[in-house]
Design an enzyme around this catalytic site. Sequence first.
Site, PDB file in Angstrom:
ATOM      1  N   ASN A 161       0.834  -1.212   0.000  1.00  0.00           N
ATOM      2  CA  ASN A 161       0.000   0.000   0.000  1.00  0.00           C
ATOM      3  C   ASN A 161       0.865   1.257   0.000  1.00  0.00           C
ATOM      4  O   ASN A 161       0.525   2.255  -0.653  1.00  0.00           O
ATOM      5  CB  ASN A 161      -0.957  -0.002   1.195  1.00  0.00           C
ATOM      6  CG  ASN A 161      -2.172  -0.867   0.933  1.00  0.00           C
ATOM      7  OD1 ASN A 161      -3.039  -0.489   0.148  1.00  0.00           O
ATOM      8  ND2 ASN A 161      -2.216  -2.033   1.553  1.00  0.00           N
TER       9      ASN A 161
ATOM     10  N   HIS B  95      -8.280  -0.715   5.533  1.00  0.00           N
ATOM     11  CA  HIS B  95      -8.661  -1.983   6.163  1.00  0.00           C
ATOM     12  C   HIS B  95      -9.155  -2.945   5.079  1.00  0.00           C
ATOM     13  O   HIS B  95      -9.948  -2.543   4.213  1.00  0.00           O
ATOM     14  CB  HIS B  95      -9.753  -1.753   7.209  1.00  0.00           C
ATOM     15  CG  HIS B  95     -10.128  -3.007   7.923  1.00  0.00           C
ATOM     16  ND1 HIS B  95      -9.352  -3.569   8.909  1.00  0.00           N
ATOM     17  CD2 HIS B  95     -11.183  -3.851   7.736  1.00  0.00           C
ATOM     18  CE1 HIS B  95      -9.911  -4.698   9.309  1.00  0.00           C
ATOM     19  NE2 HIS B  95     -11.015  -4.881   8.623  1.00  0.00           N
TER      20      HIS B  95
HETATM   21  C1  GAR Z   1      -3.139  -4.812   3.906  1.00  0.00           C
HETATM   22  O1  GAR Z   1      -4.022  -5.770   3.400  1.00  0.00           O
HETATM   23  C2  GAR Z   1      -3.865  -3.879   4.855  1.00  0.00           C
HETATM   24  O2  GAR Z   1      -5.162  -3.581   4.473  1.00  0.00           O
HETATM   25  C3  GAR Z   1      -3.853  -4.703   6.111  1.00  0.00           C
HETATM   26  O3  GAR Z   1      -2.587  -5.324   6.134  1.00  0.00           O
HETATM   27  C4  GAR Z   1      -2.087  -5.462   4.812  1.00  0.00           C
HETATM   28  C5  GAR Z   1      -0.738  -4.773   4.721  1.00  0.00           C
HETATM   29  O4  GAR Z   1      -0.142  -4.993   3.468  1.00  0.00           O
HETATM   30  N1  GAR Z   1      -4.093  -3.885   7.267  1.00  0.00           N
HETATM   31  C6  GAR Z   1      -4.793  -4.300   8.309  1.00  0.00           C
HETATM   32  O5  GAR Z   1      -5.242  -5.416   8.405  1.00  0.00           O
HETATM   33  C7  GAR Z   1      -4.959  -3.265   9.404  1.00  0.00           C
HETATM   34  N2  GAR Z   1      -6.069  -3.598  10.230  1.00  0.00           N
HETATM   35  P1  GAR Z   1       1.027  -4.037   2.938  1.00  0.00           P
HETATM   36  O6  GAR Z   1       2.091  -3.940   4.025  1.00  0.00           O
HETATM   37  O7  GAR Z   1       1.551  -4.796   1.737  1.00  0.00           O
HETATM   38  O8  GAR Z   1       0.448  -2.707   2.572  1.00  0.00           O
END
Ligand code: GAR
Length: 208
Positions: free
Chosen positions: A14, A110
């Site tokens: 992200n 989220h």
């Molecule tokens: C993502 O899917 C984000 O939405 C989730 O963790 C992942 C991080 O991926 N966040 C949560 O669950 C927060 N409650 P990334 O490090 O590749 O962006």
Amino acid sequence: MKKITVLVSGGGTNLQALISACQEGKIKNGKISLVLSSNPNAYAIERAKAANIRTVVVNRKKYSDAKNFNDELLHELKRENPDIIVLAGFMCILDKRIIEHFKNKIINVHPSLIPSFSGKGFYGLHVHEAALKRGVKITGATVHFVNEIPDGGPIILQKCVPVYNADTPEILQKRVMEQAEWLILPEAVSLICSEKFNIKNNIVNIEV
Ligand code: GAR
């Protein structure tokens, strides 16, 4: 130009979506000036360095309790004084002092359609495991403001994604990221940087 700080703990896909959106001029009034990680081994740190963004590590494991960790986080955030703080896969809970100090300036992505599969214990792959267990046919992602209720703040944007019979949590996570998170997070940041919204009675109104 709004100063953006991105808080990360893991892979940082992200964060990468935000970096790319900035580079492509899709976030017009914003610049990422700091990436803060709670995990010294997060790949997100490499992504920030590759884009010449300053990085700071506040290692959650070095602090005996959440208060001490949040003290240091607040110290670093006050020092940077960003206009917007983005939680992009940040796996720690911010305490009340930080939320109040940066009221309506912190947003989170989220991986579900809030209020489904949200709140305490719903993070990362657990969210997709719960969605598959419940048998929902549609899931998605939400970008919302952060308030004192976990995943309970005003919703900015949501996008839905189909769930298929053969999905595993990993396959579903990838689809939710690709088809929802990586699109709506930069879009929400851009809206906020351009101040094209207002919040009344906990409802976000987007001005078009
Ligand atoms: C993502 O899917 C984000 O939405 C989730 O963790 C992942 C991080 O991926 N966040 C949560 O669950 C927060 N409650 P990334 O490090 O590749 O962006």
